[in-house]
Design an enzyme around this catalytic site. Sequence first.
Site: not given
Length: 401
Positions: A182, A348, A381
Amino acid sequence: MDWQSSEDTAPAAPVTEADARMLLGRPPATGAWRDGDPLGERRFAAFGAFRTEGGAELPSIRIAYESWGELNAARDNAVLVLHALTGDSHVRGEAGPGHSTDGWWPDIVGPGAPIDTDRWFVIAPNMLGGCQGSTGPASIAPDGYEWAARFPYLTIRDQVQAQVRLADALGIDTWAAVVGGSMGGMHALEWAAGHPHRVERAAIIAAPPLASADQIALNSVQLEAIAMDPRFARGEYYDAGDGDGPHRGLALARRMALLNYRSPTELNQRFQRSWQSGVSPLGRGGRFAVESYLDFHGNRFTRRFDANSYITLVNAMNSHDVGRDRGGVEEALRAVTARTLVLGIDSDRLFPVEGQQRIARSIPDTLDGDHATIIASDFGHDGFLIETPVVGEHLRRLLED
């Protein structure tokens, strides 16, 4: 924009009465780690003046970090692990004095783990602008007051430049690997593109080549939620008593963000239309279980994070564009020399796999050619923090290659 703490990375589950009792006390004005708090496992590296990309200057900065394993005599076994938006340096280890949560990736980093600390010397810094020991808005400025809203705008490149200083201070000329998910993946990508001679391997996990308009839009409403809280007081809330800080705005921002971290499949399967209690939510004053889930995690978040840091770090994510001033994304990626794992998650909705595919197509040396490695997960995610067995398998491929 992602959870990044062990307490939050378990699959979603209904909130119990015991959970609710955890949050009966009023939250502090800031959940930042402050000087005088227990050190925990933190170490610190202090540096002189730091000039940002935008031309602002901090008279000095400090980076908090943790480490595991031993640096070998050749100094060529160092691995940099980079956390996501609301994470910190506590990758492994239990909660305790100085650390409000357990480590966030203990199944990935440790003896015999995919990033094996019997072999690798692992460094995990808290990013510049954070609130867990590194210089950020909650830090004390030269005038004796917190930086608060005066803290300068930071970019991903600014934060990587601070990490470069840390590497220099530790005597690490080249990382055996730089690993991040991320926001940490943004940093890892910036390391690989901006400092290719210092990165042998890179793992870009659930991260995009740039922040898109859609992602910036999602961020903007979170920041507005914080700013609209009257107790935010334009960032000057550090002297407020417990319960009088901007916890409502920060909790709301967190609840908004959570909807992008998890997938519709997971939320629908786990909560369906269940009630939180025996009181009907259909006009009778009760609540749906998923509402209580969001509230619980939003409120818990305010006890370990700082509102000004959240704004600083989200703005840094908005700055992310690996191709800026480098001839565009593809041109920048072609400069990467590291052996690279590009990993995405099929569910995601925050950073869709199209972004990872774009990265993989242009980096010359990836594990799977011009295609990203995509894992299947119902967790959206946050899959990179939850699906540790499969993520670990791919990291082993990278490190043993």
